[in-house]
Design a protein around this motif. Sequence first.
Motif, PDB file in Angstrom:
ATOM      1  N   ARG A  66      -6.759  12.061  -0.384  1.00  0.00           N
ATOM      2  CA  ARG A  66      -6.595  10.908   0.490  1.00  0.00           C
ATOM      3  C   ARG A  66      -6.065   9.699  -0.277  1.00  0.00           C
ATOM      4  O   ARG A  66      -5.155   9.006   0.182  1.00  0.00           O
ATOM      5  CB  ARG A  66      -7.944  10.539   1.128  1.00  0.00           C
ATOM      6  CG  ARG A  66      -8.025  10.980   2.556  1.00  0.00           C
ATOM      7  CD  ARG A  66      -9.269  10.459   3.235  1.00  0.00           C
ATOM      8  NE  ARG A  66      -9.765  11.524   4.086  1.00  0.00           N
ATOM      9  CZ  ARG A  66     -10.997  11.970   4.139  1.00  0.00           C
ATOM     10  NH1 ARG A  66     -11.925  11.417   3.387  1.00  0.00           N
ATOM     11  NH2 ARG A  66     -11.335  12.949   4.936  1.00  0.00           N
ATOM     12  N   LYS A  67      -6.662   9.456  -1.470  1.00  0.00           N
ATOM     13  CA  LYS A  67      -6.223   8.321  -2.285  1.00  0.00           C
ATOM     14  C   LYS A  67      -4.767   8.495  -2.726  1.00  0.00           C
ATOM     15  O   LYS A  67      -3.990   7.541  -2.722  1.00  0.00           O
ATOM     16  CB  LYS A  67      -7.125   8.165  -3.510  1.00  0.00           C
ATOM     17  CG  LYS A  67      -8.470   7.543  -3.165  1.00  0.00           C
ATOM     18  CD  LYS A  67      -9.315   7.342  -4.389  1.00  0.00           C
ATOM     19  CE  LYS A  67     -10.677   6.753  -4.011  1.00  0.00           C
ATOM     20  NZ  LYS A  67     -11.562   6.620  -5.147  1.00  0.00           N
ATOM     21  N   GLN A  70      -2.514   7.864   0.203  1.00  0.00           N
ATOM     22  CA  GLN A  70      -2.487   6.425   0.488  1.00  0.00           C
ATOM     23  C   GLN A  70      -1.596   5.693  -0.513  1.00  0.00           C
ATOM     24  O   GLN A  70      -0.818   4.808  -0.139  1.00  0.00           O
ATOM     25  CB  GLN A  70      -3.912   5.878   0.430  1.00  0.00           C
ATOM     26  CG  GLN A  70      -4.089   4.527   1.061  1.00  0.00           C
ATOM     27  CD  GLN A  70      -5.546   4.122   1.124  1.00  0.00           C
ATOM     28  OE1 GLN A  70      -6.408   4.778   0.536  1.00  0.00           O
ATOM     29  NE2 GLN A  70      -5.834   3.048   1.820  1.00  0.00           N
ATOM     30  N   GLU A  74       1.826   3.654   0.383  1.00  0.00           N
ATOM     31  CA  GLU A  74       1.949   2.247  -0.008  1.00  0.00           C
ATOM     32  C   GLU A  74       3.231   2.031  -0.814  1.00  0.00           C
ATOM     33  O   GLU A  74       3.947   1.043  -0.601  1.00  0.00           O
ATOM     34  CB  GLU A  74       0.723   1.829  -0.832  1.00  0.00           C
ATOM     35  CG  GLU A  74       0.602   0.352  -1.045  1.00  0.00           C
ATOM     36  CD  GLU A  74       0.438  -0.425   0.252  1.00  0.00           C
ATOM     37  OE1 GLU A  74       1.029  -1.512   0.344  1.00  0.00           O
ATOM     38  OE2 GLU A  74      -0.272   0.048   1.155  1.00  0.00           O
TER      39      GLU A  74
END
Length: 139
Positions: A66-67, A70, A74
Amino acid sequence: MKTATTVQSTEVRSKTKITSSEDSKQKTLRGKPKSGRFWKNEKKKFSSIIKTKGIRNSFEKKQALRKELQRVKEASRAVIAAKEEEKEQKKQRRRDNLKRQEENRKKSEIVQVITNTTKIKKMKKKQLRHIEKRDTVNM
Protein backbone atom coordinates in the motif's frame (compact mmCIF):
# COMPACT_ATOMS: atom_id res chain seq x y z
CA MET A 1 -18.85 -76.52 -28.90
CA LYS A 2 -21.18 -73.98 -30.26
CA THR A 3 -23.09 -73.93 -27.02
CA ALA A 4 -19.99 -73.26 -24.96
CA THR A 5 -18.97 -70.30 -27.07
CA THR A 6 -22.43 -68.79 -26.96
CA VAL A 7 -22.49 -69.03 -23.17
CA GLN A 8 -19.19 -67.24 -22.90
CA SER A 9 -20.28 -64.49 -25.27
CA THR A 10 -23.50 -63.88 -23.30
CA GLU A 11 -21.50 -63.63 -20.06
CA VAL A 12 -19.25 -61.03 -21.62
CA ARG A 13 -22.29 -59.13 -22.89
CA SER A 14 -23.94 -59.14 -19.48
CA LYS A 15 -20.75 -57.80 -17.85
CA THR A 16 -20.56 -54.96 -20.32
CA LYS A 17 -24.21 -54.16 -19.74
CA ILE A 18 -23.60 -53.85 -16.00
CA THR A 19 -20.74 -51.41 -16.49
CA SER A 20 -22.75 -49.31 -18.92
CA SER A 21 -25.71 -49.21 -16.50
CA GLU A 22 -23.40 -48.00 -13.72
CA ASP A 23 -22.16 -45.23 -15.99
CA SER A 24 -25.70 -44.22 -16.78
CA LYS A 25 -26.54 -44.00 -13.08
CA GLN A 26 -23.60 -41.67 -12.54
CA LYS A 27 -24.49 -39.53 -15.54
CA THR A 28 -28.08 -38.46 -15.83
CA LEU A 29 -29.71 -39.47 -19.05
CA ARG A 30 -30.06 -36.74 -21.55
CA GLY A 31 -32.20 -36.64 -24.61
CA LYS A 32 -30.95 -35.92 -28.08
CA PRO A 33 -29.74 -32.29 -28.26
CA LYS A 34 -31.93 -29.96 -30.28
CA SER A 35 -28.95 -28.87 -32.38
CA GLY A 36 -28.20 -32.51 -33.22
CA ARG A 37 -24.63 -32.19 -31.96
CA PHE A 38 -24.48 -35.31 -29.84
CA TRP A 39 -20.73 -35.03 -29.33
CA LYS A 40 -21.02 -31.84 -27.27
CA ASN A 41 -20.45 -32.38 -23.56
CA GLU A 42 -22.75 -31.13 -20.85
CA LYS A 43 -21.44 -27.92 -19.36
CA LYS A 44 -21.15 -27.36 -15.63
CA LYS A 45 -22.56 -24.31 -13.89
CA PHE A 46 -20.05 -21.69 -12.85
CA SER A 47 -21.23 -21.87 -9.26
CA SER A 48 -20.39 -25.60 -9.10
CA ILE A 49 -16.71 -24.97 -9.82
CA ILE A 50 -14.54 -25.35 -6.74
CA LYS A 51 -12.60 -22.18 -6.15
CA THR A 52 -9.46 -21.82 -4.09
CA LYS A 53 -8.87 -18.77 -1.94
CA GLY A 54 -5.33 -18.42 -3.20
CA ILE A 55 -2.16 -17.31 -1.49
CA ARG A 56 -2.76 -14.64 1.14
CA ASN A 57 -0.25 -11.95 1.99
CA SER A 58 0.58 -11.08 5.54
CA PHE A 59 -0.57 -7.77 7.04
CA GLU A 60 2.97 -6.34 6.91
CA LYS A 61 3.30 -7.18 3.21
CA LYS A 62 -0.07 -5.59 2.48
CA GLN A 63 0.95 -2.43 4.32
CA ALA A 64 4.27 -2.32 2.45
CA LEU A 65 2.48 -2.74 -0.90
CA ARG A 66 0.00 0.00 0.00
CA LYS A 67 2.79 2.42 0.94
CA GLU A 68 4.69 1.62 -2.27
CA LEU A 69 1.57 2.17 -4.37
CA GLN A 70 0.86 5.44 -2.58
CA ARG A 71 4.43 6.61 -3.18
CA VAL A 72 4.23 5.78 -6.88
CA LYS A 73 0.89 7.59 -7.23
CA GLU A 74 2.27 10.65 -5.45
CA ALA A 75 5.32 10.71 -7.74
CA SER A 76 3.13 10.47 -10.86
CA ARG A 77 0.88 13.26 -9.55
CA ALA A 78 3.94 15.44 -8.97
CA VAL A 79 5.18 14.85 -12.53
CA ILE A 80 1.75 15.67 -13.98
CA ALA A 81 1.47 18.80 -11.84
CA ALA A 82 4.93 19.97 -12.98
CA LYS A 83 3.95 19.50 -16.63
CA GLU A 84 0.69 21.39 -16.11
CA GLU A 85 2.51 24.27 -14.40
CA GLU A 86 5.07 24.46 -17.19
CA LYS A 87 2.25 24.50 -19.75
CA GLU A 88 0.46 27.28 -17.87
CA GLN A 89 3.68 29.33 -17.67
CA LYS A 90 4.14 29.02 -21.44
CA LYS A 91 0.56 30.17 -22.02
CA GLN A 92 1.04 33.16 -19.69
CA ARG A 93 4.31 34.08 -21.39
CA ARG A 94 2.61 33.98 -24.79
CA ARG A 95 -0.25 36.20 -23.51
CA ASP A 96 2.27 38.70 -22.09
CA ASN A 97 4.23 38.75 -25.36
CA LEU A 98 1.08 39.39 -27.41
CA LYS A 99 0.02 42.17 -25.06
CA ARG A 100 3.47 43.81 -25.25
CA GLN A 101 3.49 43.54 -29.05
CA GLU A 102 0.07 45.21 -29.25
CA GLU A 103 1.20 48.04 -26.95
CA ASN A 104 4.38 48.57 -28.96
CA ARG A 105 2.40 48.60 -32.21
CA LYS A 106 0.05 51.26 -30.84
CA LYS A 107 2.98 53.37 -29.60
CA SER A 108 4.72 53.26 -32.98
CA GLU A 109 1.63 54.27 -34.96
CA ILE A 110 1.76 57.47 -36.92
CA VAL A 111 -1.37 59.38 -35.99
CA GLN A 112 -2.86 62.27 -37.86
CA VAL A 113 -5.74 64.04 -36.16
CA ILE A 114 -8.55 65.11 -38.47
CA THR A 115 -10.14 68.25 -37.12
CA ASN A 116 -12.08 69.15 -40.23
CA THR A 117 -14.87 66.57 -40.59
CA THR A 118 -15.72 67.64 -44.12
CA LYS A 119 -12.55 65.90 -45.29
CA ILE A 120 -14.04 62.57 -44.16
CA LYS A 121 -17.15 63.21 -46.23
CA LYS A 122 -15.04 63.90 -49.33
CA MET A 123 -12.90 60.76 -48.93
CA LYS A 124 -13.37 57.75 -51.16
CA LYS A 125 -14.59 54.44 -49.80
CA LYS A 126 -11.14 52.85 -50.02
CA GLN A 127 -9.59 55.64 -47.96
CA LEU A 128 -12.36 55.38 -45.37
CA ARG A 129 -11.47 51.77 -44.76
CA HIS A 130 -8.01 52.76 -43.54
CA ILE A 131 -9.31 55.29 -41.03
CA GLU A 132 -9.44 54.11 -37.43
CA LYS A 133 -10.75 55.97 -34.43
CA ARG A 134 -8.37 56.32 -31.47
CA ASP A 135 -8.50 57.88 -28.07
CA THR A 136 -5.85 60.59 -28.25
CA VAL A 137 -5.94 61.39 -24.54
CA ASN A 138 -3.96 58.27 -23.53
CA MET A 139 -1.34 58.84 -26.22
